[in-house]
Design a protein around this motif. Structure first.
Motif, PDB file in Angstrom:
ATOM      1  N   ILE A  18       0.752  -1.075  -0.033  1.00  0.00           N
ATOM      2  CA  ILE A  18       0.005   0.027  -0.005  1.00  0.00           C
ATOM      3  C   ILE A  18       1.047   1.264   0.028  1.00  0.00           C
ATOM      4  O   ILE A  18       2.008   1.263   0.767  1.00  0.00           O
ATOM      5  CB  ILE A  18      -0.931   0.139   1.291  1.00  0.00           C
ATOM      6  CG1 ILE A  18      -1.908  -1.316   1.193  1.00  0.00           C
ATOM      7  CG2 ILE A  18      -1.630   1.237   1.330  1.00  0.00           C
ATOM      8  CD1 ILE A  18      -2.644  -1.360   2.347  1.00  0.00           C
ATOM      9  N   LEU A  33      -1.689  -5.506   1.169  1.00  0.00           N
ATOM     10  CA  LEU A  33      -2.847  -6.198   0.820  1.00  0.00           C
ATOM     11  C   LEU A  33      -2.407  -7.630   0.618  1.00  0.00           C
ATOM     12  O   LEU A  33      -1.245  -7.802   0.103  1.00  0.00           O
ATOM     13  CB  LEU A  33      -3.559  -5.556   0.091  1.00  0.00           C
ATOM     14  CG  LEU A  33      -3.926  -4.271  -0.023  1.00  0.00           C
ATOM     15  CD1 LEU A  33      -4.619  -3.712  -1.458  1.00  0.00           C
ATOM     16  CD2 LEU A  33      -4.901  -3.847   1.046  1.00  0.00           C
ATOM     17  N   ARG A  35      -3.361 -10.069  -1.999  1.00  0.00           N
ATOM     18  CA  ARG A  35      -4.267  -9.603  -3.384  1.00  0.00           C
ATOM     19  C   ARG A  35      -4.180 -11.176  -4.204  1.00  0.00           C
ATOM     20  O   ARG A  35      -2.922 -11.570  -4.252  1.00  0.00           O
ATOM     21  CB  ARG A  35      -3.923  -8.576  -3.885  1.00  0.00           C
ATOM     22  CG  ARG A  35      -4.993  -8.261  -5.189  1.00  0.00           C
ATOM     23  CD  ARG A  35      -4.568  -6.959  -5.549  1.00  0.00           C
ATOM     24  NE  ARG A  35      -5.052  -6.537  -6.927  1.00  0.00           N
ATOM     25  CZ  ARG A  35      -4.828  -6.662  -8.161  1.00  0.00           C
ATOM     26  NH1 ARG A  35      -3.381  -7.529  -8.293  1.00  0.00           N
ATOM     27  NH2 ARG A  35      -5.426  -6.699  -9.321  1.00  0.00           N
ATOM     28  N   CYS A  42      -9.169  -9.233  -2.505  1.00  0.00           N
ATOM     29  CA  CYS A  42      -8.295  -9.141  -1.434  1.00  0.00           C
ATOM     30  C   CYS A  42      -8.710  -9.633  -0.285  1.00  0.00           C
ATOM     31  O   CYS A  42     -10.004  -9.836   0.105  1.00  0.00           O
ATOM     32  CB  CYS A  42      -8.046  -7.737  -0.994  1.00  0.00           C
ATOM     33  SG  CYS A  42      -7.205  -6.887  -2.304  1.00  0.00           S
ATOM     34  N   CYS A  64     -11.282  -5.434  -3.277  1.00  0.00           N
ATOM     35  CA  CYS A  64     -10.275  -4.848  -2.633  1.00  0.00           C
ATOM     36  C   CYS A  64     -10.846  -3.275  -2.296  1.00  0.00           C
ATOM     37  O   CYS A  64     -11.238  -2.595  -3.046  1.00  0.00           O
ATOM     38  CB  CYS A  64      -9.237  -4.935  -3.584  1.00  0.00           C
ATOM     39  SG  CYS A  64      -8.350  -6.311  -4.148  1.00  0.00           S
ATOM     40  N   PRO A  66      -8.391  -0.601  -0.589  1.00  0.00           N
ATOM     41  CA  PRO A  66      -7.125  -0.059   0.237  1.00  0.00           C
ATOM     42  C   PRO A  66      -7.263   0.549   1.329  1.00  0.00           C
ATOM     43  O   PRO A  66      -6.271   0.555   2.287  1.00  0.00           O
ATOM     44  CB  PRO A  66      -6.397   0.682  -1.066  1.00  0.00           C
ATOM     45  CG  PRO A  66      -6.763  -0.078  -2.237  1.00  0.00           C
ATOM     46  CD  PRO A  66      -8.290  -0.277  -1.854  1.00  0.00           C
ATOM     47  N   GLN A  71      -8.547  -4.855   5.708  1.00  0.00           N
ATOM     48  CA  GLN A  71      -7.740  -5.432   4.699  1.00  0.00           C
ATOM     49  C   GLN A  71      -6.209  -5.369   4.592  1.00  0.00           C
ATOM     50  O   GLN A  71      -5.744  -5.686   3.597  1.00  0.00           O
ATOM     51  CB  GLN A  71      -8.498  -5.093   3.435  1.00  0.00           C
ATOM     52  CG  GLN A  71      -9.607  -5.726   3.126  1.00  0.00           C
ATOM     53  CD  GLN A  71     -10.354  -5.715   1.808  1.00  0.00           C
ATOM     54  OE1 GLN A  71      -9.605  -5.105   0.905  1.00  0.00           O
ATOM     55  NE2 GLN A  71     -11.328  -6.313   1.409  1.00  0.00           N
ATOM     56  N   THR A  72      -6.023  -4.665   5.667  1.00  0.00           N
ATOM     57  CA  THR A  72      -4.532  -4.149   5.885  1.00  0.00           C
ATOM     58  C   THR A  72      -3.810  -4.868   6.803  1.00  0.00           C
ATOM     59  O   THR A  72      -4.226  -5.080   7.782  1.00  0.00           O
ATOM     60  CB  THR A  72      -4.618  -2.521   6.535  1.00  0.00           C
ATOM     61  OG1 THR A  72      -5.269  -1.925   5.527  1.00  0.00           O
ATOM     62  CG2 THR A  72      -3.131  -2.073   6.534  1.00  0.00           C
TER      63      THR A  72
END
Length: 314
Positions: A18, A33, A35, A42, A64, A66, A71-72
């Motif tokens: 990211i 991520l 992915r 993701c 996804c 970001p 999702q991080t």
């Protein structure tokens, strides 16, 4: 798609940095991520049925986002690899001895739990123990509740197609037909099963003093037990129904029992149920940035609170 841990080294799930000012000169980056390029989805943390008992969460693949902290991922060095932490939580990816991917409370470095030691290889593939990798497995397609009669089931009440049943052709004796507003067919009770059919031959009666809805032809009552349908009338919770004129619900009434340890939430007849959606918890600021909003449905004041409000406090 479901996140799975499988033997092998060629899974289609990659670490994707990211852009947050971090450098890709060496792993780990500041944030990344997980992915799947082929599916363009993701990995993210969700509150899931069957999730880990301690965290209450599971890992699944979605569109996804970001900016979504769930999702991080962030990595810190541990033993011969990295510990992968979810967002700003104290939960980490855990390999459960190679059987599955868990979202589990992070162990301290002193414990050196190898289930939480991951490697990045093959470019940027996430692996565990050099023998397993994370993959995005498509969920099996669920059979649609297709039926020529439109069999009903009880689901959360919503103003949607499949739940709109309007009273029509009301007689002086209080009986009526229940017409589906979206198909213009009517609710039937053939063989004690709730379905759709031609209007006119199945009539219904709302027994308001008993909180029941009765099929006139068979004298049976709507019943949420035994998979739903019609059953001999009785005075138990499973037969407590009412008709809500707008938007047209046939609703099982909410209730509680065992000193509040058991609760039954309001549900409505639905011939076109939609798939349930898993939810998870995340930082409020992140949810606001994503524009997530909620609508309060079926709010009610418990009987105990109503009695307390009415009681003389002097």
């Amino acid at each position: 798609a479901e996140a799975q841990l499988i033997p092998g080294q060629l899974c289609d799930v990659f670490v994707a940095a990211i852009v947050d000012g971090s450098s890709w000169d060496s792993f780990p980056p500041g944030a990344f991520l997980l992915r799947s390029p082929s599916k363009n989805i993701c990995a993210g943390v969700i509150g899931a049925e069957g999730g880990d008992q301690l965290s209450g969460m599971g890992l699944a693949f979605q569109h996804c986002r970001p900016g979504d902290p769930m999702q991080t991922f962030r990595a810190t060095r541990l033993a011969n690899g990295f510990q992968i932490k979810v967002g700003n939580t104290n939960n980490c990816l855990d390999a459960a001895s190679g059987s599955q991917v868990l979202i589990y409370p992070c162990y301290s470095e002193q414990v050196r739990n190898m289930n939480q030691v991951w490697q990045v290889s093959g470019g940027s593939r996430l692996q565990w123990s050099g023998s397993h990798c994370v993959t995005a497995q498509d969920l099996p397609t669920k059979a649609q509740p297709a039926s020529p009669k439109g069999i009903y089931e009880l689901r959360t009440c919503a103003s949607k197609a499949g739940q709109r049943l309007q009273q029509a052709d009301i007689k002086q004796d209080g009986t009526f037909i229940l017409r589906d507003a979206d198909s213009f067919q009517c609710l039937t009770g053939d063989y004690a099963v709730l379905g759709l059919g031609p209007c006119g031959r199945d009539r219904w009666h709302e027994l308001r003093n008993k909180e029941q809805v009765q099929h006139v032809g068979s004298m049976l009552c709507m019943d949420a037990g035994f998979g739903g349908g019609l059953h001999p009338c009785h005075d138990q919770q499973s037969q407590r129904f009412r008709l809500v004129e707008i938007p047209g619900w046939v609703q099982q009434l909410p209730a509680w029992g065992d000193n509040g340890r058991k609760r039954w939430f309001a549900q409505c007849l639905d011939r076109l149920p939609v798939a349930t959606v898993d939810v998870g918890l995340q930082e409020c600021d992140a949810a606001m940035k994503l524009g997530l909003r909620w609508e309060k449905l079926h709010a009610s004041v418990p009987l105990e609170r109503r009695l307390w409000n009415q009681a003389d406090k002097r």
